[in-house]
Design an enzyme around this catalytic site. Sequence first.
Site, PDB file in Angstrom:
ATOM      1  N   SER A 124      -8.454 -36.989 -20.221  1.00 15.11           N
ATOM      2  CA  SER A 124      -7.808 -38.184 -20.163  1.00 15.11           C
ATOM      3  C   SER A 124      -6.752 -38.194 -19.071  1.00 15.11           C
ATOM      4  O   SER A 124      -5.955 -37.234 -18.757  1.00 15.11           O
ATOM      5  CB  SER A 124      -7.035 -38.369 -21.546  1.00 15.11           C
ATOM      6  OG  SER A 124      -6.285 -39.667 -21.518  1.00 15.11           O
ATOM      7  N   TYR A 148      -1.240 -36.083 -28.167  1.00 12.92           N
ATOM      8  CA  TYR A 148      -2.558 -36.167 -28.010  1.00 12.92           C
ATOM      9  C   TYR A 148      -2.993 -35.551 -26.354  1.00 12.92           C
ATOM     10  O   TYR A 148      -3.832 -34.903 -26.241  1.00 12.92           O
ATOM     11  CB  TYR A 148      -2.978 -37.858 -27.866  1.00 12.92           C
ATOM     12  CG  TYR A 148      -4.127 -38.307 -27.278  1.00 12.92           C
ATOM     13  CD1 TYR A 148      -5.636 -37.784 -27.836  1.00 12.92           C
ATOM     14  CD2 TYR A 148      -4.494 -38.850 -26.106  1.00 12.92           C
ATOM     15  CE1 TYR A 148      -6.760 -37.843 -26.965  1.00 12.92           C
ATOM     16  CE2 TYR A 148      -5.722 -39.193 -25.328  1.00 12.92           C
ATOM     17  CZ  TYR A 148      -6.684 -38.690 -26.204  1.00 12.92           C
ATOM     18  OH  TYR A 148      -7.971 -38.876 -25.217  1.00 12.92           O
ATOM     19  N   LYS A 152      -4.919 -32.712 -24.799  1.00 14.09           N
ATOM     20  CA  LYS A 152      -5.842 -32.598 -23.697  1.00 14.09           C
ATOM     21  C   LYS A 152      -5.577 -31.708 -22.621  1.00 14.09           C
ATOM     22  O   LYS A 152      -6.289 -30.832 -21.948  1.00 14.09           O
ATOM     23  CB  LYS A 152      -5.893 -34.139 -23.298  1.00 14.09           C
ATOM     24  CG  LYS A 152      -6.660 -34.983 -24.049  1.00 14.09           C
ATOM     25  CD  LYS A 152      -8.365 -34.556 -24.237  1.00 14.09           C
ATOM     26  CE  LYS A 152      -8.744 -35.639 -25.285  1.00 14.09           C
ATOM     27  NZ  LYS A 152     -10.286 -35.043 -25.496  1.00 14.09           N
TER      28      LYS A 152
HETATM   29  P1  NAD Z   1     -14.915 -41.708 -30.232  1.00 11.01           P
HETATM   30  O1  NAD Z   1     -13.944 -41.474 -31.166  1.00 11.01           O
HETATM   31  O2  NAD Z   1     -15.654 -43.017 -30.268  1.00 11.01           O
HETATM   32  O3  NAD Z   1     -15.799 -40.508 -30.197  1.00 11.01           O
HETATM   33  C1  NAD Z   1     -15.457 -39.254 -30.586  1.00 11.01           C
HETATM   34  C2  NAD Z   1     -16.508 -38.769 -31.615  1.00 11.01           C
HETATM   35  O4  NAD Z   1     -16.253 -37.402 -31.792  1.00 11.01           O
HETATM   36  C3  NAD Z   1     -16.615 -39.497 -32.895  1.00 11.01           C
HETATM   37  O5  NAD Z   1     -17.860 -40.008 -32.990  1.00 11.01           O
HETATM   38  C4  NAD Z   1     -16.119 -38.438 -33.845  1.00 11.01           C
HETATM   39  O6  NAD Z   1     -16.870 -38.924 -35.061  1.00 11.01           O
HETATM   40  C5  NAD Z   1     -16.514 -37.287 -33.203  1.00 11.01           C
HETATM   41  N1  NAD Z   1     -15.610 -35.942 -33.780  1.00 11.01           N
HETATM   42  C6  NAD Z   1     -14.377 -36.022 -33.560  1.00 11.01           C
HETATM   43  N2  NAD Z   1     -13.968 -34.675 -34.163  1.00 11.01           N
HETATM   44  C7  NAD Z   1     -15.180 -34.010 -34.483  1.00 11.01           C
HETATM   45  C8  NAD Z   1     -15.365 -32.745 -34.779  1.00 11.01           C
HETATM   46  N3  NAD Z   1     -14.343 -31.805 -35.045  1.00 11.01           N
HETATM   47  N4  NAD Z   1     -16.717 -32.322 -35.134  1.00 11.01           N
HETATM   48  C9  NAD Z   1     -17.612 -33.322 -34.502  1.00 11.01           C
HETATM   49  N5  NAD Z   1     -17.502 -34.456 -34.147  1.00 11.01           N
HETATM   50  C10 NAD Z   1     -16.111 -35.016 -34.010  1.00 11.01           C
HETATM   51  O7  NAD Z   1     -13.993 -41.664 -29.014  1.00 11.01           O
HETATM   52  P2  NAD Z   1     -14.540 -41.958 -27.412  1.00 11.01           P
HETATM   53  O8  NAD Z   1     -13.919 -43.148 -27.197  1.00 11.01           O
HETATM   54  O9  NAD Z   1     -16.221 -41.832 -27.327  1.00 11.01           O
HETATM   55  O10 NAD Z   1     -13.888 -40.636 -26.857  1.00 11.01           O
HETATM   56  C11 NAD Z   1     -14.578 -39.468 -26.416  1.00 11.01           C
HETATM   57  C12 NAD Z   1     -13.667 -38.603 -25.893  1.00 11.01           C
HETATM   58  O11 NAD Z   1     -13.133 -39.091 -24.760  1.00 11.01           O
HETATM   59  C13 NAD Z   1     -12.625 -37.946 -26.767  1.00 11.01           C
HETATM   60  O12 NAD Z   1     -12.311 -36.467 -26.575  1.00 11.01           O
HETATM   61  C14 NAD Z   1     -11.473 -38.926 -26.268  1.00 11.01           C
HETATM   62  O13 NAD Z   1     -10.163 -38.103 -26.384  1.00 11.01           O
HETATM   63  C15 NAD Z   1     -11.744 -38.884 -24.809  1.00 11.01           C
HETATM   64  N6  NAD Z   1     -11.054 -39.843 -24.078  1.00 11.01           N
HETATM   65  C16 NAD Z   1     -11.331 -41.226 -24.588  1.00 11.01           C
HETATM   66  C17 NAD Z   1     -10.565 -42.575 -24.029  1.00 11.01           C
HETATM   67  C18 NAD Z   1     -10.853 -43.713 -24.620  1.00 11.01           C
HETATM   68  O14 NAD Z   1      -9.805 -44.474 -24.277  1.00 11.01           O
HETATM   69  N7  NAD Z   1     -11.833 -43.963 -25.371  1.00 11.01           N
HETATM   70  C19 NAD Z   1      -9.891 -42.114 -22.927  1.00 11.01           C
HETATM   71  C20 NAD Z   1      -9.836 -40.943 -22.478  1.00 11.01           C
HETATM   72  C21 NAD Z   1     -10.195 -39.813 -23.118  1.00 11.01           C
END
Ligand code: NAD
Length: 335
Positions: A124, A148, A152
Amino acid sequence: MNILLTGGLGFIGSHTAVVLAEQGYQVVLVDNLCNSEIETHANLELITGKEMPFHELDIRHTTALVRILKEYQVDAVIHFAGLKSVAESSTEPLKYYDNNVGGTISLLEAMKACDIYHFIFSSSATVYGVPQYLPYDEDHPLVPMNTYGKTKLQAEEILQDVARSDSRWSIAALRYFNPAGAHESGLIGELPKGVPNNLMPYVCQVASGKLPYLNIFGDDYDTKDGTGERDYIHVMDLAEGHVAALRFIEKNIGFYPINLGTGISCSVYELINAFEKSANCTIVKKVQSRRSGDLPIYFACADKAKDLLAWHAKRDLQSMCDSSWKFQANLAKNL
Ligand code: NAD
Ligand code: UDP
């Protein structure tokens, strides 16, 4: 090639699953459903017309992961699973370190046990912290301002050490800026549980009448119109960025941190104006004081992604708003 997606039913994972399947990759999904809905799985198969094996599993369960990696003869892993609320990470730090750092270690252990060395990590832009200059490039100092972001950064540091320890590893840490938008079908999109923290899903819920008004967290920043500026990137562009990264790590060993952003910064008011056109509505808003921990402005230098991955974002803000609204309107119809 067989690709395992952790967090594959989440917002970014599900869109990436579609693009991978369309490009001929065999996709296997694992997710513990802590922030996603099982219905997304059926929608993925509907959109792609392909079978996509899904296992409900927590990635901290290393032995179960090993079984799945072996069963599907996985060649590479894209690791989306993680918790992502900045606010919750400050009240529940152990939960965040355990899931985001512990989960990553468990996954790497399982991969190593199966001799799989191709890995893409969802990082991120929060790893950068207060901008010392803009746009952030990948050499910008890494000083995250919240728990958070620290989870990362710790995961990235582990990945760098792992790549140094054994030259078979090939790892990309993709530093996402602000993902928004949805698949053009309107069948998958961002599904926040509870009241959304992020701007686009909040605006969607105000437009659909689920929330009464939008809080504008500060209109007195030194930005183009006083509101916060971010680099919003269409989730389908982001999904395509993962396919480009996969092709890159197939051919290059080592650890590569790479920004995925557009390089364009957009204010809260600009996003609202574009959204109002998409949804043909007026978003009721109330200006509030600044949100604690918010930065006034940041955006990506997207040159490294262009150079290494031959990828750049193609979709604009209006397309993000159109598709987000289509998904939100579909959700409301199905309630
Ligand atoms: P999201 O919450 O929609 O998707 C993450 C998925 O991981 C969810 O479906 C959740 O159920 C699953 N999950 C969480 N912990 C788990 C575990 N221990 N075992 C199995 N499944 C697990 O989030 P997203 O927006 O799709 O983000 C995906 C990744 O990208 C994350 O790691 C997030 O930190 C990173 N990210 C997201 C953003 C954003 O703004 N959406 C920005 C930067 C980075
Ligand atoms: N924002 C806002 N109202 C909201 C949510 C966000 O005004 O309900 C602003 C926030 O202050 C920031 C921008 O919108 O300037 C993007 O916020 P978001 O939480 O989506 O992303 P992040 O701050 O994590 O980059």
